[in-house]
Design a protein around this motif. Structure first.
Motif: not given
Ligand code: NDP
Ligand code: ZN
Length: 347
Positions: A92-97
């Motif tokens: 989802x392009x929010x790998x940091x989460x």
């Protein structure tokens, strides 16, 4: 970190690694303002006997059987944020989460950090990058967190050619936001801070005007400088819970605020109703954790190599030896006037 408000040294087992992981030893380390929020405000909650630190340059001492691109003795840039790159959050392009909100921030949050003789890196192919030959270790260490976080603020605020920009806070993170805003083509960059050496570096990195928040309300000062217009984009890299209120006031309708400041205290932030257009002002506020990962580290390293950014100029204090990490951390806590960023060289 032994508990909230208490730091000290602790003996621990050398971490085990899985097939995709690496074990590293530190070559260079830097404490972060976030370490201070974690210990002294208990910002992320109670933590016991957790090794601090997330900013490092390292050397690989062991790799898992499925690691492809790194081998023992490789010198590496270590990203402060080490996501699980095969997660749905990454898709989802929010790998940091990955693994839940802020889950990519593993070092000194969900697992032991880098202020140790050895530290564990998950997903080594995704989270390490080769240390470029001859790179200054100070600059390399700033690629862990200061450069990517400052630049993250710029990305969140979506700074474009000719924008008038305010960067609130010019510690090392804000200084990198100033540098990033300049690269992105900002016209005027209003840098908010008070420490003299930060002010000088902010000017060198591209700030066109300095706003000293100790010499009056920044809202009035910025309106004065912009003929009452306010700014198109704002990066928040310092301040307190009231900073949002000020930022919304000085932001033009249609503008964006990118926050990377770690809010260490209090339960709420305030958004002023009227200046937020009674909810209809198209004033966007985005707060984000920097993305982390190998590709970003490699790209930021290129900016250092080509001389487009000079993060090594932020290193004001250099220590030698792992045992000096505690002194460096205390400097970060006390923030003397001449400090921007301390660095510990381990060899
Ligand atoms: P510093 O403490 O070095 O810098 C803070 C800056 O904010 C200084 O310039 C300071 O001014 C300024 N400031 C302080 N109070 C105010 C105020 N009331 N109004 C306006 N400006 C003010 O911090 P760092 O640069 O090291 O880090 C910045 C933040 O980023 C921290 O909260 C840190 O935890 C966070 N962070 C977030 C990450 C992320 O991924 N989102 C990753 C890493 C860090 P002065 O010149 O007076 O000191
Ligand atoms: Zn940090």
């Amino acid at each position: 970190m032994l508990s909230i408000d208490q730091v000290g040294w602790i003996e621990k087992e050398i971490p085990e690694i899985g097939p995709y992981d690496a074990l590293c030893r530190p070559i260079a380390l830097a404490p972060c303002t976030s370490d201070i929020h974690t210990v002294y405000s208990g910002a992320i909650g109670d933590r016991h006997n957790m090794i601090l630190g997330h900013e490092a340059v390292g050397e690989v001492v062991k790799v898992g059987s499925l690691v492809k691109d790194f081998k023992v003795n490789d010198k590496v840039l270590v990203s402060a944020i080490t996501p699980d790159w095969n997660s749905l959050a990454a898709q989802e392009s929010y790998a940091m989460h990955s693994g839940g909100m802020l889950g990519g921030w593993k070092f000194s949050n969900f697992k032991d950090g880098v202020f140790a003789e050895y530290f564990h890196v998950n997903d080594a192919d995704g989270n390490l990058a080769h240390l470029p030959e001859g790179m200054d270790l100070g600059a390399a260490c700033m690629i862990s967190d200061m450069v990517p976080t400052g630049f993250c603020g710029v990305e969140l605020a979506d700074i474009n050619f000719g924008d008038n920009v305010a960067v609130i806070g010019i510690g090392p993170v804000g200084l990198m936001a100033v540098a990033g805003a300049a690269i992105r083509g900002a016209a005027n960059i209003y840098a908010v801070g008070s420490r003299q050496n930060c002010i000088e570096l902010a000017k060198e990195f591209g700030a066109t005007e300095i706003i000293n928040y100790k010499q009056g309300d920044i809202v009035n000062q910025i309106f004065e400088k912009t003929n009452g217009q306010g700014v198109d984009r704002i990066v928040i890299a310092g301040g307190n819970n009231d900073t949002f209120e000020q930022a919304v006031k000085i932001l033009k309708p249609g503008g964006k605020i990118g926050n990377v400041n770690y809010l260490g205290e209090g339960d709420y932030i305030k958004i002023p109703r009227v200046e937020w257009g009674c909810g209809m002002g198209h004033k966007q506020i985005v707060g984000g954790l920097m993305p982390g990962g190998r590709l970003r580290s490699e790209k930021l390293a290129r900016l250092v190599q080509t001389g487009r950014i000079h993060p090594e100029k932020m290193v004001t204090h250099v220590f030698h030896g792992l045992d000096k990490v505690e002194d460096a951390l205390m400097l970060m806590k006390n923030k003397p006037q001449d400090l921007i960023k301390p660095l510990v060289l381990v060899d």
